[in-house]
Design a protein around this motif. Structure first.
Motif, mmCIF file in Angstrom:
data_model
loop_
_atom_site.group_PDB
_atom_site.id
_atom_site.type_symbol
_atom_site.label_atom_id
_atom_site.label_comp_id
_atom_site.label_asym_id
_atom_site.label_seq_id
_atom_site.Cartn_x
_atom_site.Cartn_y
_atom_site.Cartn_z
ATOM 1 N N ARG A 226 15.122 1.451 14.111
ATOM 2 C CA ARG A 226 15.772 0.535 13.164
ATOM 3 C C ARG A 226 14.762 0.204 12.069
ATOM 4 O O ARG A 226 13.648 -0.238 12.365
ATOM 5 C CB ARG A 226 16.197 -0.769 13.851
ATOM 6 N N SER A 227 15.168 0.397 10.806
ATOM 7 C CA SER A 227 14.303 0.058 9.675
ATOM 8 C C SER A 227 14.906 -1.149 8.976
ATOM 9 O O SER A 227 16.086 -1.122 8.613
ATOM 10 C CB SER A 227 14.225 1.222 8.684
ATOM 11 N N LEU B 184 0.823 -1.200 0.000
ATOM 12 C CA LEU B 184 0.000 0.000 0.000
ATOM 13 C C LEU B 184 0.866 1.262 0.000
ATOM 14 O O LEU B 184 0.644 2.190 -0.762
ATOM 15 C CB LEU B 184 -0.923 -0.032 1.224
ATOM 16 N N LEU B 185 1.876 1.283 0.849
ATOM 17 C CA LEU B 185 2.773 2.435 0.941
ATOM 18 C C LEU B 185 4.201 1.935 0.796
ATOM 19 O O LEU B 185 4.512 0.800 1.145
ATOM 20 C CB LEU B 185 2.619 3.120 2.304
ATOM 21 N N ASP B 186 5.051 2.784 0.287
ATOM 22 C CA ASP B 186 6.443 2.384 0.069
ATOM 23 C C ASP B 186 7.235 2.640 1.350
ATOM 24 O O ASP B 186 7.997 3.596 1.446
ATOM 25 C CB ASP B 186 7.008 3.184 -1.108
ATOM 26 N N GLU B 187 7.038 1.798 2.323
ATOM 27 C CA GLU B 187 7.697 1.976 3.618
ATOM 28 C C GLU B 187 8.590 0.769 3.890
ATOM 29 O O GLU B 187 8.391 -0.293 3.295
ATOM 30 C CB GLU B 187 6.644 2.030 4.725
ATOM 31 N N PRO B 188 9.540 0.880 4.817
ATOM 32 C CA PRO B 188 10.308 -0.313 5.184
ATOM 33 C C PRO B 188 9.340 -1.375 5.694
ATOM 34 O O PRO B 188 8.400 -1.036 6.423
ATOM 35 C CB PRO B 188 11.221 0.162 6.317
ATOM 36 N N PRO B 189 9.550 -2.634 5.335
ATOM 37 C CA PRO B 189 8.601 -3.671 5.752
ATOM 38 C C PRO B 189 8.466 -3.773 7.272
ATOM 39 O O PRO B 189 7.379 -3.997 7.785
ATOM 40 C CB PRO B 189 9.184 -4.962 5.178
ATOM 41 N N THR C 103 9.858 -9.949 1.185
ATOM 42 C CA THR C 103 8.485 -9.488 1.425
ATOM 43 C C THR C 103 7.482 -10.132 0.473
ATOM 44 O O THR C 103 6.284 -9.824 0.548
ATOM 45 C CB THR C 103 8.376 -7.956 1.273
ATOM 46 N N ASP C 104 7.962 -10.976 -0.431
ATOM 47 C CA ASP C 104 7.013 -11.622 -1.349
ATOM 48 C C ASP C 104 6.095 -12.534 -0.523
ATOM 49 O O ASP C 104 6.557 -13.453 0.147
ATOM 50 C CB ASP C 104 7.773 -12.433 -2.401
ATOM 51 N N TRP C 105 4.799 -12.276 -0.630
ATOM 52 C CA TRP C 105 3.813 -13.022 0.162
ATOM 53 C C TRP C 105 3.909 -14.525 -0.096
ATOM 54 O O TRP C 105 3.641 -15.334 0.790
ATOM 55 C CB TRP C 105 2.420 -12.481 -0.190
ATOM 56 N N ALA C 106 4.299 -14.888 -1.331
ATOM 57 C CA ALA C 106 4.390 -16.311 -1.699
ATOM 58 C C ALA C 106 5.391 -17.057 -0.805
ATOM 59 O O ALA C 106 5.246 -18.265 -0.583
ATOM 60 C CB ALA C 106 4.797 -16.449 -3.161
#
Ligand SMILES: NC(=O)c1ccc[n+]([C@@H]2O[C@H](COP(=O)([O-])OP(=O)(O)OC[C@H]3O[C@@H](n4cnc5c(N)ncnc54)[C@H](O)[C@@H]3O)[C@@H](O)[C@H]2O)c1
Length: 363
Positions: free
Chosen positions: A301-302, A286-291, A308-311
């Motif tokens: 800490r970021s 949704l937003l380009d944020e650190p996961p 991050t691939d849901w698969a």
């Protein structure tokens, strides 16, 4: 607990629909897993999956269960079929991986669990958010004392615009049974998707959930279709510390949610007495944020270098089932843990229906 008859776990996949694309990954990538059969009542799906996985195709579950080459089944069918199919599989002596939500009721669940005990084979309730790398990292930070005592877990789901060109192609047949509570077991959002969010509610706090309160609205989409949203569900954990959790579900039907999968995203915020963790994405982006972001003692800490691939969460959840069979150990979620998440989920449905707080103990 019995083990597989070969050095590989040979699976029959039951239901070759939309999610089989992701559930098959672990079977293909694990060096000791193998897809040997598929069962689907739909002839076209069955033929397509049998060709794709180079395996046998069965129209009838009983025929797949009679196949001595099948050690385990991965059940990926509509929810109302889960209990009877799992019971048949245990009676045939197979290991069973049963997709969330495992059954429609606790009564059904207990029948399945009793058959699992009788069979002595592995019973895994399949819930993949538990294996999503950012969630796994958040739990690790909690275990390392990164927030102190967890005081609150907050989950927010953003459902977005559905339709052509929005995320994954989901066939209308894949949604039709979900929109019928007698087949789905409850709402498409709060019962079907909900199992993931209730699992998240349980993932960062070891104390059991004891009390649940839910507001669940129903949006009329016309043509007899309804979506159970928005919803606001809150709960209290047991133990001596006052700890609460909440799940806020918003279906923003005109919101673009970037996603390679479903047009939905989930965020988690874990607050403790000395730190905070934010998990900023899951199924979508949704937003380009650190996961993952962690704050403690004036230091932020970021975490950017994280899968991050849901698969990935599907692959790892399937690996857990295969390894549990090979290592003769319980899987994550075993029967007790799967039952606890189902009870939590059912408590929310009951609370919304009866407009009152529900205790897990009364179910
Ligand atoms: N972990 C997740 O995030 C996630 C995501 C989506 C779906 N799921 C779960 O996966 C399961 C399937 O969902 P889906 O989206 O793939 O549904 P789907 O409708 O796309 O696929 C279901 C398949 O089951 C087949 N089927 C129906 N009755 C059958 C029977 N009696 N025997 C054999 N096959 C039969 C259908 O023909 C279809 O191919 C559900 O339990 C759902 O909750 C999990």
């Amino acid at each position: 607990m019995s083990t597989t008859s070969t050095d590989h776990v040979r699976v029959g996949i039951v239901g070759g629909g939309r999610i089989a694309d992701l559930n098959s990954i672990g079977w293909i990538e694990h060096d000791r897993g193998r897809i040997v059969a598929v069962c689907d009542v739909d002839g076209e799906t069955r033929a397509q999956r049998a060709a794709e996985w180079d395996c046998k195709g069965y129209a009838e579950l009983d025929d797949l269960l009679a196949d001595p080459d099948v050690d385990a089944v991965d059940i990926l069918t509509p929810h109302h079929l889960h209990a009877t199919q799992a019971i048949s599989a245990f009676r045939a002596g197979k290991h069973v991986c049963l997709q969330k939500p495992p059954t429609l009721s606790l009564t059904e669940f207990d029948l399945v669990a009793a058959e699992a005990t009788e069979a002595g084979t592995v019973f895994k309730v399949y819930e993949n958010f538990l294996f999503y790398p950012p969630h796994v990292l958040a739990r690790k930070i909690v275990d390392e004392g990164g927030v102190g005592d967890v005081l609150s877990v907050r989950v927010i789901t953003a459902g977005g615009r559905m339709g052509v060109g929005q995320g994954w192609d989901v066939a209308p047949e894949s949604n039709s049974w979900r929109l019928d509570p007698s087949l789905c077991g409850g709402g498409m959002m709060t019962f079907d998707h909900g199992f993931h969010c209730f699992q998240l509610g349980r993932m960062f706090v070891d104390a059991p959930v004891e009390r649940v309160h839910a507001f669940i609205n129903v949006i009329d989409l016309g043509d007899g279709l309804e979506i159970d949203a928005p919803a606001l569900i809150s709960w209290q954990y047991g133990g001596t510390l006052p700890r609460y959790g909440s799940w806020e579900l918003i279906a923003s039907l005109d919101l673009d949610v970037l996603s390679d999968y479903y047009v939905s995203d989930d965020r988690v915020e874990i607050r403790g007495n000395s730190g905070i963790i934010w998990v900023n994405q899951c199924t979508g982006r949704l937003l380009d944020e650190p996961p993952v972001v962690h704050y403690q003692d004036g230091i932020v800490r970021s975490f950017h270098r994280i899968e991050t691939d849901w698969a990935t969460s599907f692959r790892d959840a399937t690996f857990d089932f295969i390894d549990a069979i090979l290592e003769n150990r319980p899987p994550r979620l075993d029967a007790a843990a799967g039952r606890a998440t189902l009870a939590f989920s059912l408590a929310a449905q009951l609370s919304a229906a009866e407009h009152r707080e529900v205790t897990i103990a009364e179910l």
